[in-house]
Design an enzyme around this catalytic site. Sequence first.
Site, short mmCIF file in Angstrom:
data_model
loop_
_atom_site.label_atom_id
_atom_site.label_comp_id
_atom_site.label_asym_id
_atom_site.label_seq_id
_atom_site.Cartn_x
_atom_site.Cartn_y
_atom_site.Cartn_z
CB VAL A 1 -0.99 0.03 1.19
CG1 VAL A 1 -2.09 -0.99 0.99
CG2 VAL A 1 -0.28 -0.20 2.51
CB CYS A 2 4.36 1.94 0.15
SG CYS A 2 5.35 3.42 0.39
CB ILE A 3 1.83 4.95 -4.18
CG1 ILE A 3 1.22 5.99 -3.22
CG2 ILE A 3 0.86 3.80 -4.44
CD1 ILE A 3 -0.05 6.64 -3.75
CB THR A 4 7.33 6.03 -1.66
OG1 THR A 4 6.65 6.16 -0.41
CG2 THR A 4 8.53 6.96 -1.68
#
Length: 328
Positions: free
Chosen positions: A175-178
């Site tokens: 769930v990380c879109i860095t």
Amino acid sequence: MLNEFPIFDYEDIQLIPNKCVIKSRAEADTSVTLGNHTFKLPVVPANMQTILDENVAEQLAKGGYFYIMHRFDEAGRIPFIKRMHDQGLIASISVGVKDYEYDFVSQLKADAPEYITIDIAHGHADSVISMIQHIKKELPDTFVIAGNVGTPEAVRELENAGADATKVGIGPGKVCITKVKTGFGTGGWQLAALRWCAKAARKPIIADGGIRTHGDIAKSIRFGASMIMIGSLFAGHIESPGKTIEVDGEQFKEYYGSASQYQKGAYKNVEGKRILLPAKGHLQDTLTEMEQDLQSAISYAGGRQVADLKHVDYVIVKNSIWNGDASH
């Protein structure tokens, strides 16, 4: 230089078996020591609001597992430490690096937690180094975990500042879109980044993010992790704090990143997203299955304990682990 290393991720690696020396996988010891305490598994649920709350933290501690309480209920942290210590359990909390956190750390002298994790997205920062030094000055006996980082330089600087362990992983999480929002990160090469950082480390490394299967735990240990932080595999359980949502008669639990608008309550500096995961059973069932799978991995490694996984050979076969499995 990084470019001299092969670049790979979890799905590109298969570990090569050695002759088994135990009669049953149940003989394999999955315990690990971090600081002054020993835990049943080299695994820690991510310190995120949809993964754990105080009740889950207490359940984990009572079961002999490591946990790190998230930092998003700031006022509740001191009562939480007391709640855990009153039961003879370890207290493990998270802090940020804002100015008021310095006063907060100083307030902990009367009842210091055993573990503090300095938890920010880009941990190779002067602000983190300064907080490590402050905690070590105020609470010299507290084990300090600092992160997140993705380079050997960062690991060395945080260790030199006094960190007892560093957390490696910039944006590889589900769930990380860095990596999409900023262009930076270890997504897609998290396992190679772990290896690169571990070669420079003198203290424990916690691999954080990108774990999709239980086999990835063994791979993380092979490439230098002492502990593995896991989000999505721990989300969506009956005990998980996320909201339960029904879609077409099926139960789902929400899971969101620590820098998402759902967690921040505002759409600014967003580097996380929300997803729905099919509701799973009890958390303990997943922990038990992880333990059994890790015991099997140790037996394939020809070992008796977790550290024996560090010495196995491996092969890089790009994207190979689902080969021949049409369901993926």
